[in-house]
Design a protein around this motif. Structure first.
Motif, PDB file in Angstrom:
ATOM      1  N   THR A 249      87.416  77.988  29.905  1.00 47.40           N
ATOM      2  CA  THR A 249      85.975  78.194  29.783  1.00 47.40           C
ATOM      3  C   THR A 249      85.615  79.655  29.557  1.00 47.40           C
ATOM      4  O   THR A 249      84.756  79.971  28.725  1.00 47.40           O
ATOM      5  CB  THR A 249      85.257  77.678  31.044  1.00 47.40           C
ATOM      6  N   TYR A 253      83.274  81.196  26.537  1.00 39.37           N
ATOM      7  CA  TYR A 253      81.976  81.785  26.873  1.00 39.37           C
ATOM      8  C   TYR A 253      81.867  83.215  26.348  1.00 39.37           C
ATOM      9  O   TYR A 253      80.860  83.597  25.728  1.00 39.37           O
ATOM     10  CB  TYR A 253      81.781  81.766  28.386  1.00 39.37           C
ATOM     11  N   ARG A 257      79.334  84.785  23.376  1.00 43.00           N
ATOM     12  CA  ARG A 257      78.441  85.927  23.582  1.00 43.00           C
ATOM     13  C   ARG A 257      78.739  87.038  22.596  1.00 43.00           C
ATOM     14  O   ARG A 257      77.827  87.691  22.070  1.00 43.00           O
ATOM     15  CB  ARG A 257      78.597  86.445  25.021  1.00 43.00           C
TER      16      ARG A 257
END
Length: 269
Positions: A249, A253, A257
């Motif tokens: 994860t 993530y 971003r």
């Protein structure tokens, strides 16, 4: 576009059901990693960190983890080099067969993993006569990790254009200086995002790995699969799976971003 109240309720309900189907099983894995019941009775009646202690000292899991990290890091480095060069060649230059070549670069990530695995297995063992091992897995993972980097770099190059680079060279900078001072700083976040996604994709891969890894060797996903139904290992497997969820994860993530939503990583079928 404005929706009626009924449509909004139905949409949010469908969204909630979809998220529940996807993420509730992951929550169960996380809870079972601290479930004191070895049969994983539900709901958990008591909790323990014993399985985490066993996982930390499990030699099989640690060795598999090291193999996965090694393969992922090397495959990511290869993908960054080749994917970036392919992106520059196909985005900045026009030549005969450009569209066909672009399709060939992206195709490996669209092919079913089992097809890629069988093809690479035949190529390594039958055509090249190479023994399966860590090197063959790295090559196999690089084939689809390149696509992730390629997609990120191409998306960034399309958005940036070439005006700043042209201005730099008009002011007397050569190609290397322009790349170092202008192009690379603008691509840095896209390269980091592509690298993180490539590592996450390699770290989780199991189908292609199964066909290209040598006998007696294991990556972490394969170790989980092999030990999932062993009673004495099942609690430890849940701990390793919980760690794998976090490890998978975080890079995704961070990549999202960093890329700012201007690129697409694609996905395996």
């Amino acid at each position: 576009m404005r929706m009626s109240k009924t449509a909004r309720v139905l949409l949010w309900t469908a969204l909630g059901v979809g998220f529940a189907v996807i993420y509730f099983p992951l929550l169960v894995v996380l809870l079972n990693s601290v479930n004191a019941d070895t049969t994983f009775g539900w709901p958990p009646k008591s909790f323990t960190l014993e399985w985490w202690g066993r996982a930390v000292t499990n030699e099989g899991a640690l060795h598999a983890l090291w193999t996965s990290v090694l393969v992922g890091l090397v495959a990511t480095v290869i993908a960054l080099l080749l994917g970036t060069m392919a992106a520059f060649a196909l985005q900045r230059y026009r030549f005969f067969g450009r569209n066909s070549l672009s399709l060939l670069v992206v195709l490996p990530i669209a092919l079913p993993g089992i097809v890629t695995g069988i093809a690479l297995n035949n190529a390594f063992r039958t055509i090249l006569g190479v023994d399966l091992g860590v090197v063959t897995v790295i090559v196999a993972h690089s084939t689809f990790c390149i696509v992730v980097v390629f997609n990120n770099v191409v998306a960034r190059l399309r958005r940036l254009g070439g005006n700043l680079e042209e201005a730099s060279m008009d002011l007397g900078a050569n190609g290397l200086t322009t790349f170092r001072l202008v192009t690379f700083p603008m691509l840095r976040s896209a390269l980091l995002a592509g690298g993180l996604l490539a590592f996450a994709l390699s770290f989780d891969e199991i189908i292609v790995t199964t066909f290209t890894l040598g006998t007696g060797m294991e990556t972490l996903p394969i170790w989980i699969y092999d030990n999932l139904f062993r009673p004495n290992q099942a609690p430890v497997v849940n701990v390793v799976a919980a760690v794998l969820i976090v490890v998978s994860t975080v890079p995704v993530y961070l990549a999202q971003r960093l890329s700012g939503g201007d690129s697409s990583s694609g996905g395996r079928i």
